[in-house]
Design a protein around this motif. Structure first.
Motif, short mmCIF file in Angstrom:
data_model
loop_
_atom_site.label_atom_id
_atom_site.label_comp_id
_atom_site.label_asym_id
_atom_site.label_seq_id
_atom_site.Cartn_x
_atom_site.Cartn_y
_atom_site.Cartn_z
N ARG A 113 0.85 -1.19 0.00
CA ARG A 113 0.00 0.00 0.00
C ARG A 113 0.87 1.24 0.00
N CYS A 114 0.58 2.17 -0.88
CA CYS A 114 1.35 3.42 -0.90
C CYS A 114 0.90 4.29 0.27
N VAL A 115 1.83 4.61 1.16
CA VAL A 115 1.50 5.39 2.35
C VAL A 115 2.18 6.76 2.33
N ALA A 116 2.97 7.03 1.31
CA ALA A 116 3.58 8.36 1.12
C ALA A 116 3.85 8.49 -0.37
N SER A 117 2.94 9.13 -1.09
CA SER A 117 3.00 9.15 -2.55
C SER A 117 3.58 10.47 -3.06
N LEU A 118 3.81 10.51 -4.36
CA LEU A 118 4.25 11.71 -5.06
C LEU A 118 3.50 11.79 -6.37
N GLU A 119 3.37 13.00 -6.90
CA GLU A 119 2.77 13.17 -8.21
C GLU A 119 3.71 12.64 -9.29
N VAL A 120 3.16 12.41 -10.47
CA VAL A 120 3.93 11.80 -11.56
C VAL A 120 5.18 12.61 -11.87
N GLU A 121 5.06 13.93 -11.94
CA GLU A 121 6.19 14.77 -12.34
C GLU A 121 7.21 15.00 -11.22
N SER A 123 9.79 13.68 -8.04
CA SER A 123 10.70 12.56 -7.81
C SER A 123 11.04 12.48 -6.32
N GLY A 124 11.71 11.38 -5.98
CA GLY A 124 12.18 11.25 -4.61
C GLY A 124 11.55 10.10 -3.86
N THR A 206 11.16 23.65 -11.64
CA THR A 206 11.64 22.83 -12.75
C THR A 206 12.01 21.43 -12.25
N ALA A 207 12.19 21.28 -10.95
CA ALA A 207 12.44 19.98 -10.34
C ALA A 207 11.96 20.02 -8.90
N LEU A 208 11.29 18.95 -8.47
CA LEU A 208 10.77 18.87 -7.11
C LEU A 208 11.04 17.44 -6.62
N ARG A 209 11.84 17.34 -5.57
CA ARG A 209 12.26 16.02 -5.09
C ARG A 209 12.11 15.93 -3.59
N ARG A 210 11.52 14.83 -3.10
CA ARG A 210 11.39 14.61 -1.66
C ARG A 210 12.64 13.89 -1.17
N LEU A 211 13.29 14.48 -0.18
CA LEU A 211 14.54 13.94 0.35
C LEU A 211 14.38 13.15 1.63
N ARG A 212 13.34 13.44 2.40
CA ARG A 212 13.23 12.85 3.74
C ARG A 212 11.78 12.81 4.17
N MET A 216 13.58 9.48 8.23
CA MET A 216 14.03 8.54 7.21
C MET A 216 14.46 9.28 5.94
N PRO A 217 15.77 9.39 5.67
CA PRO A 217 16.23 10.07 4.46
C PRO A 217 16.26 9.10 3.28
N MET A 218 16.34 9.68 2.09
CA MET A 218 16.43 8.87 0.88
C MET A 218 17.88 8.53 0.56
N ALA A 219 18.82 9.00 1.33
CA ALA A 219 20.24 8.84 1.04
C ALA A 219 20.59 7.41 0.67
N GLY A 220 21.38 7.27 -0.40
CA GLY A 220 21.85 5.96 -0.83
C GLY A 220 20.99 5.27 -1.86
N LEU A 221 19.81 5.83 -2.16
CA LEU A 221 18.93 5.21 -3.14
C LEU A 221 19.08 5.91 -4.49
N ALA A 222 19.51 5.17 -5.50
CA ALA A 222 19.58 5.71 -6.86
C ALA A 222 18.17 5.72 -7.44
N PRO A 223 17.91 6.58 -8.43
CA PRO A 223 16.58 6.61 -9.05
C PRO A 223 16.17 5.22 -9.55
#
Length: 235
Positions: A113-121, A123-124, A206-212, A216-223
């Motif tokens: 189940r997606c519990v923290a989503s993002l819009e299509v455009e 990233s993160g 022009t770019a919107l990315r969720r980091l944390r 819980m950070p996203m550090a270490g995860l490649a796209p």
């Protein structure tokens, strides 16, 4: 019209249950364990449709075992729709567990189940979970959980525009001649809310990315890559 075109097939779990005279739930567990093949190919989805002429086989000696529920941290690339039908297949094909450097075990992506989503455009960091406690934390207790975003906009950003991003806290993280980088933090944002706040402030990201998310950070995860939440980790 061929028989293949007219035969819609039946759910794989139903076929396995009939072959083994077991419950549907036990059949789903066997699929999740990687114990089932269809025409010699590993099957990973209990809902997969199989035709009458397809050979379904279960590994000799396999016994149904419940998998421990898991939470997945995914680095979603911009332009990828997490709700699209091919999302999980793409993760299985192209991604890998960044913690262990290996593909997913069959069944890991089932009933997530997606519990923290993002819009299509956007990233993160996106979070999927089979764990009720994680869902409660990120959905029911969303106003208590802080989300951090990195945003890039063309041109300069002034103090008045930063103020108009409220209730988010915003600061300038870097400047160049052509763009401005922002750090934006907001508790429990709705999908698309950060982009909407930017528009209201007269900014066009022009770019919107969720980091944390929370701690819980996203550090270490490649796209396109993912990892399982460790037992000791908390949002």
């Amino acid at each position: 019209m061929s028989e293949e075109d007219t035969d819609p097939g039946e759910r794989l779990a139903k076929r396995v249950a009939a072959q083994l005279h077991c419950s549907r739930r036990e059949a789903e567990q066997l699929v999740a364990q990687g114990a089932v093949t269809v025409d010699g190919e590993l099957a990973t989805q209990p809902q997969q449709r199989v035709r009458a002429d397809q050979r379904v086989a279960v590994a000799p000696g396999a016994r149904p075992q419940a998998m421990a529920p898991a939470t997945l941290l995914v680095h979603k690339p911009a332009g990828l729709d997490w709700s699209a039908p091919g999302f999980w297949a793409r993760l299985q094909r192209d991604g890998q567990d960044a913690l262990h450097g290996r593909p997913a075990v069959p069944g890991l992506f089932m009933n997530q189940r997606c519990v923290a989503s993002l819009e299509v455009e956007e990233s993160g960091l996106v979070v999927f979970s089979q764990v009720p406690g994680v869902a409660r934390r990120l959905l029911d207790d969303a106003p208590l959980v802080e989300h951090e975003f990195s945003i890039e906009v063309n041109g300069a950003v002034d103090a008045a525009q930063l103020q108009r991003l409220r209730p988010a806290r915003a600061s300038i993280s870097r400047r160049t001649e052509t763009l401005t980088g922002l750090r934006v933090v907001l508790h429990g944002p709705e999908p698309g809310q950060i982009a909407a706040l930017c528009r209201n402030a007269g900014l066009a990201p022009t770019a919107l990315r969720r980091l944390r998310i929370g701690r819980m950070p996203m550090a270490g995860l490649a796209p396109g890559h993912w990892r399982c939440l460790r037992p000791q980790e908390r949002f």
